[in-house]
Design an enzyme around this catalytic site. Structure first.
Site, PDB file in Angstrom:
ATOM      1  N   ASN A  44      -0.821 -15.834 -59.977  1.00 16.03           N
ATOM      2  CA  ASN A  44      -0.237 -17.436 -60.035  1.00 16.03           C
ATOM      3  C   ASN A  44      -1.740 -19.069 -60.180  1.00 16.03           C
ATOM      4  O   ASN A  44      -1.499 -19.927 -60.942  1.00 16.03           O
ATOM      5  CB  ASN A  44       0.844 -18.566 -59.558  1.00 16.03           C
ATOM      6  N   ARG A  60      -2.030 -31.328 -58.060  1.00 15.16           N
ATOM      7  CA  ARG A  60      -0.833 -30.671 -58.380  1.00 15.16           C
ATOM      8  C   ARG A  60       0.053 -30.725 -59.866  1.00 15.16           C
ATOM      9  O   ARG A  60       1.094 -29.847 -60.447  1.00 15.16           O
ATOM     10  CB  ARG A  60      -0.106 -31.131 -56.954  1.00 15.16           C
ATOM     11  N   THR A  73       4.480 -23.441 -58.102  1.00 16.91           N
ATOM     12  CA  THR A  73       4.183 -22.066 -57.955  1.00 16.91           C
ATOM     13  C   THR A  73       4.477 -21.052 -58.524  1.00 16.91           C
ATOM     14  O   THR A  73       3.787 -20.163 -58.954  1.00 16.91           O
ATOM     15  CB  THR A  73       4.843 -22.260 -56.416  1.00 16.91           C
ATOM     16  N   ARG A 117       0.102 -23.325 -64.921  1.00 21.74           N
ATOM     17  CA  ARG A 117       0.462 -22.189 -64.443  1.00 21.74           C
ATOM     18  C   ARG A 117       1.430 -21.748 -65.040  1.00 21.74           C
ATOM     19  O   ARG A 117       1.855 -20.444 -65.073  1.00 21.74           O
ATOM     20  CB  ARG A 117       1.274 -21.804 -62.896  1.00 21.74           C
ATOM     21  N   PHE A 168       5.210 -12.401 -47.970  1.00 24.67           N
ATOM     22  CA  PHE A 168       4.641 -12.012 -48.681  1.00 24.67           C
ATOM     23  C   PHE A 168       3.329 -12.278 -48.025  1.00 24.67           C
ATOM     24  O   PHE A 168       2.681 -12.361 -48.932  1.00 24.67           O
ATOM     25  CB  PHE A 168       4.738 -13.209 -50.014  1.00 24.67           C
ATOM     26  N   LYS A 219      -7.559 -18.527 -58.458  1.00 29.76           N
ATOM     27  CA  LYS A 219      -7.577 -17.079 -57.621  1.00 29.76           C
ATOM     28  C   LYS A 219      -7.459 -15.677 -59.109  1.00 29.76           C
ATOM     29  O   LYS A 219      -8.255 -15.912 -60.024  1.00 29.76           O
ATOM     30  CB  LYS A 219      -6.056 -17.034 -57.896  1.00 29.76           C
ATOM     31  N   TYR A 278      -5.288 -18.804 -45.298  1.00 28.65           N
ATOM     32  CA  TYR A 278      -3.286 -19.056 -45.509  1.00 28.65           C
ATOM     33  C   TYR A 278      -2.512 -19.090 -44.301  1.00 28.65           C
ATOM     34  O   TYR A 278      -1.497 -18.625 -43.968  1.00 28.65           O
ATOM     35  CB  TYR A 278      -2.620 -17.927 -46.106  1.00 28.65           C
TER      36      TYR A 278
HETATM   37  P1  GDP Z   1       1.379 -23.307 -53.831  1.00 29.45           P
HETATM   38  O1  GDP Z   1       1.566 -24.575 -52.613  1.00 29.45           O
HETATM   39  O2  GDP Z   1       1.933 -23.986 -55.492  1.00 29.45           O
HETATM   40  O3  GDP Z   1       0.411 -22.532 -54.337  1.00 29.45           O
HETATM   41  O4  GDP Z   1       2.752 -22.523 -52.651  1.00 29.45           O
HETATM   42  P2  GDP Z   1       2.891 -22.526 -52.097  1.00 29.45           P
HETATM   43  O5  GDP Z   1       1.923 -22.339 -50.426  1.00 29.45           O
HETATM   44  O6  GDP Z   1       4.113 -22.312 -51.284  1.00 29.45           O
HETATM   45  O7  GDP Z   1       2.692 -20.689 -51.611  1.00 29.45           O
HETATM   46  C1  GDP Z   1       1.209 -20.705 -51.912  1.00 29.45           C
HETATM   47  C2  GDP Z   1       0.539 -19.102 -52.453  1.00 29.45           C
HETATM   48  O8  GDP Z   1       1.291 -17.673 -51.426  1.00 29.45           O
HETATM   49  C3  GDP Z   1       1.539 -19.383 -53.832  1.00 29.45           C
HETATM   50  O9  GDP Z   1       0.256 -19.885 -54.429  1.00 29.45           O
HETATM   51  C4  GDP Z   1       1.753 -17.709 -53.783  1.00 29.45           C
HETATM   52  O10 GDP Z   1       0.046 -17.145 -54.714  1.00 29.45           O
HETATM   53  C5  GDP Z   1       1.991 -17.063 -53.282  1.00 29.45           C
HETATM   54  N1  GDP Z   1       3.457 -17.138 -52.716  1.00 29.45           N
HETATM   55  C6  GDP Z   1       4.507 -17.904 -52.779  1.00 29.45           C
HETATM   56  N2  GDP Z   1       5.867 -17.480 -52.886  1.00 29.45           N
HETATM   57  C7  GDP Z   1       5.200 -16.074 -53.092  1.00 29.45           C
HETATM   58  C8  GDP Z   1       5.985 -15.212 -53.692  1.00 29.45           C
HETATM   59  O11 GDP Z   1       7.387 -15.432 -52.889  1.00 29.45           O
HETATM   60  N3  GDP Z   1       5.725 -13.792 -53.113  1.00 29.45           N
HETATM   61  C9  GDP Z   1       4.386 -13.301 -53.222  1.00 29.45           C
HETATM   62  N4  GDP Z   1       3.644 -12.103 -53.152  1.00 29.45           N
HETATM   63  N5  GDP Z   1       4.181 -14.567 -53.267  1.00 29.45           N
HETATM   64  C10 GDP Z   1       4.405 -16.243 -53.217  1.00 29.45           C
END
Ligand code: GDP
Length: 140
Positions: free
Chosen positions: A114, A87, A93, A104, A59, A11, A51
């Site tokens: 992240n 993963r 996350t 991370r 968010f 990222k 996304y």
């Molecule tokens: P991942 O699969 O671990 O990447 O997590 P998710 O699918 O839940 O979320 C996708 C992405 O959204 C994450 O990697 C973060 O970049 C972002 N994200 C998730 N939760 C939050 C949050 O609470 N705040 C913000 N700003 N970004 C978030």
């Protein structure tokens, strides 16, 4: 377990801090092969499509703005059990909850910034890979 492919993104917070090589070293050390890789600037449309599953989350706007704020490196990773393995290498996350030694834990700035994305299932991986790579760009 058969050889599998997963989709990865380094990222903008990672490219901004010149961490492509450091993160790739962690990926390769875990036994995953980088079989396709390119540095791109995502368009807003690409980020919104990628996304789309998070469209209703509070968010979403912040996430899309972040993903187009700088270059990203999109990758296809290959290996045994690649989806789950990556993963594990990525970590949780939220970096404050990520295990020691994960990408991370070592590099992420916050739950939003992240450092890496990795597919959550083989079916999602196939869809995500097709959004950024054509078949002849992947060399296993
Ligand atoms: P991942 O699969 O671990 O990447 O997590 P998710 O699918 O839940 O979320 C996708 C992405 O959204 C994450 O990697 C973060 O970049 C972002 N994200 C998730 N939760 C939050 C949050 O609470 N705040 C913000 N700003 N970004 C978030």
């Amino acid at each position: 377990m058969a050889v599998q492919r997963t989709f990865s993104i380094l990222k903008p917070d990672a490219t901004e801090r010149n961490l492509t090589g450091a993160i790739n070293a962690l990926i390769e050390k875990a036994g995953l092969r980088i079989v396709a890789q390119k540095r791109i600037r995502m368009t807003r449309e690409q980020a919104e499509t990628f996304y789309a599953v998070h469209k209703e989350r509070p968010f979403f706007g912040e996430l899309v703005d972040f993903m187009i704020s700088g270059p990203v490196v999109v990758q296809v990773l290959e290996g045994e059990n690649a989806v789950l393995k990556y993963r594990d290498v990525m970590g949780a996350t939220d970096p404050s909850k990520a295990a020691d030694g994960t990408i991370r834990k070592l590099h992420a700035k916050s739950i939003g910034e992240n450092s890496v994305h990795g597919s959550d299932a083989p079916e999602t991986a196939a869809i995500e890979i097709a959004q950024f790579f054509s078949g002849n760009e992947i060399v296993g």
